[in-house]
Design a protein around this motif. Structure first.
Motif, PDB file in Angstrom:
ATOM      1  N   UNK A 274       0.830  -1.215   0.000  1.00 34.55           N
ATOM      2  CA  UNK A 274       0.000   0.000   0.000  1.00 34.55           C
ATOM      3  C   UNK A 274       0.860   1.259   0.000  1.00 34.55           C
ATOM      4  N   UNK A 275       1.946   1.241   0.775  1.00 33.28           N
ATOM      5  CA  UNK A 275       2.851   2.388   0.844  1.00 33.28           C
ATOM      6  C   UNK A 275       3.443   2.678  -0.529  1.00 33.28           C
ATOM      7  N   UNK A 276       4.019   1.652  -1.155  1.00 30.46           N
ATOM      8  CA  UNK A 276       4.657   1.857  -2.456  1.00 30.46           C
ATOM      9  C   UNK A 276       3.644   2.195  -3.547  1.00 30.46           C
ATOM     10  N   UNK A 277       2.491   1.584  -3.481  1.00 32.52           N
ATOM     11  CA  UNK A 277       1.429   1.878  -4.444  1.00 32.52           C
ATOM     12  C   UNK A 277       1.055   3.361  -4.375  1.00 32.52           C
ATOM     13  N   UNK A 278       0.806   3.849  -3.163  1.00 31.13           N
ATOM     14  CA  UNK A 278       0.434   5.256  -2.968  1.00 31.13           C
ATOM     15  C   UNK A 278       1.565   6.181  -3.406  1.00 31.13           C
ATOM     16  N   UNK A 279       2.794   5.849  -3.020  1.00 34.83           N
ATOM     17  CA  UNK A 279       3.953   6.668  -3.361  1.00 34.83           C
ATOM     18  C   UNK A 279       4.115   6.780  -4.878  1.00 34.83           C
ATOM     19  N   UNK A 280       3.990   5.660  -5.565  1.00 33.93           N
ATOM     20  CA  UNK A 280       4.164   5.648  -7.018  1.00 33.93           C
ATOM     21  C   UNK A 280       3.030   6.383  -7.735  1.00 33.93           C
ATOM     22  N   UNK A 281       1.799   6.145  -7.323  1.00 31.03           N
ATOM     23  CA  UNK A 281       0.654   6.823  -7.949  1.00 31.03           C
ATOM     24  C   UNK A 281       0.745   8.329  -7.700  1.00 31.03           C
ATOM     25  N   UNK A 282       1.104   8.715  -6.467  1.00 30.81           N
ATOM     26  CA  UNK A 282       1.265  10.140  -6.153  1.00 30.81           C
ATOM     27  C   UNK A 282       2.370  10.785  -6.982  1.00 30.81           C
ATOM     28  N   UNK A 283       3.365   9.977  -7.367  1.00 32.50           N
ATOM     29  CA  UNK A 283       4.468  10.481  -8.193  1.00 32.50           C
ATOM     30  C   UNK A 283       4.092  10.539  -9.669  1.00 32.50           C
TER      31      UNK A 283
ATOM     32  N   UNK B 111      11.575  -6.894  -1.796  1.00 34.42           N
ATOM     33  CA  UNK B 111      13.030  -6.758  -1.810  1.00 34.42           C
ATOM     34  C   UNK B 111      13.588  -5.767  -0.800  1.00 34.42           C
ATOM     35  N   UNK B 112      12.760  -4.861  -0.311  1.00 33.74           N
ATOM     36  CA  UNK B 112      13.257  -3.869   0.635  1.00 33.74           C
ATOM     37  C   UNK B 112      13.387  -4.491   2.031  1.00 33.74           C
ATOM     38  N   UNK B 113      14.460  -4.141   2.718  1.00 33.96           N
ATOM     39  CA  UNK B 113      14.631  -4.636   4.079  1.00 33.96           C
ATOM     40  C   UNK B 113      13.631  -3.941   5.001  1.00 33.96           C
TER      41      UNK B 113
ATOM     42  N   UNK C 196      15.116  -0.518   6.066  1.00 31.74           N
ATOM     43  CA  UNK C 196      15.023   0.519   5.023  1.00 31.74           C
ATOM     44  C   UNK C 196      13.592   0.985   4.837  1.00 31.74           C
ATOM     45  N   UNK C 197      12.642   0.051   4.891  1.00 34.58           N
ATOM     46  CA  UNK C 197      11.243   0.422   4.734  1.00 34.58           C
ATOM     47  C   UNK C 197      10.813   1.368   5.845  1.00 34.58           C
ATOM     48  N   UNK C 198      11.144   1.041   7.092  1.00 37.54           N
ATOM     49  CA  UNK C 198      10.757   1.895   8.227  1.00 37.54           C
ATOM     50  C   UNK C 198      11.367   3.285   8.091  1.00 37.54           C
ATOM     51  N   UNK C 199      12.648   3.354   7.692  1.00 40.29           N
ATOM     52  CA  UNK C 199      13.298   4.658   7.508  1.00 40.29           C
ATOM     53  C   UNK C 199      12.630   5.450   6.389  1.00 40.29           C
TER      54      UNK C 199
END
Length: 126
Positions: free
Chosen positions: A83-92, A109-111, A114-117
């Motif tokens: 959901x995070x990456x989906x929103x980030x990509x669509x917003x971009x 693939x993200x650790x 790294x995801x939390x940061x």
């Protein structure tokens, strides 16, 4: 020390599908997962057997799938990333169909660190 169980990327996708379907329908069978993911019933049966063996889900006598505590934890983390990456990509400005495909790959693939940061960093900018 508690042994951490890991699912493969494909296994995470199946667990995520069960989680989403449970939220939508309540009760989930393999055929529901097959339809949702666009895969064959034998593929789901193989994945279910592997995930049951790994302790990620169970199947009751009526063939309903249930996430174990470990399976639910994996599914929720995977879905959160998706959901995070989906929103980030669509917003971009990424087209939703492409964003969906990319988010599905990125979530695996993200650790966790790294995801939390990244999530914290993006949250500060909003």
């Amino acid at each position: 020390m508690k042994k951490v169980k890991h699912a493969t990327a494909a296994g995470e996708d199946y667990l995520e599908a069960v989680l989403v379907l449970q939220q939508e329908k309540g009760m989930v069978r393999s055929v529901d997962v097959a339809r949702h993911m666009g895969v064959s019933k034998p593929s789901v049966c193989h994945a279910v057997a592997t995930l049951k063996e790994g302790g990620f889900l169970t199947m009751d006598e009526d063939f309903f799938l249930r996430l174990t505590d470990v399976g639910k934890e994996v599914a929720e983390k995977t879905y959160e990333k998706h959901c995070f990456f989906m929103r980030l990509l669509v917003d971009a400005g990424v087209e939703p169909r492409i964003a969906e495909q990319d988010a599905c790959r990125m979530e695996h693939v993200i650790s966790e660190s790294s995801f939390r940061h990244l999530k914290r960093s993006v949250g500060k900018k909003e």
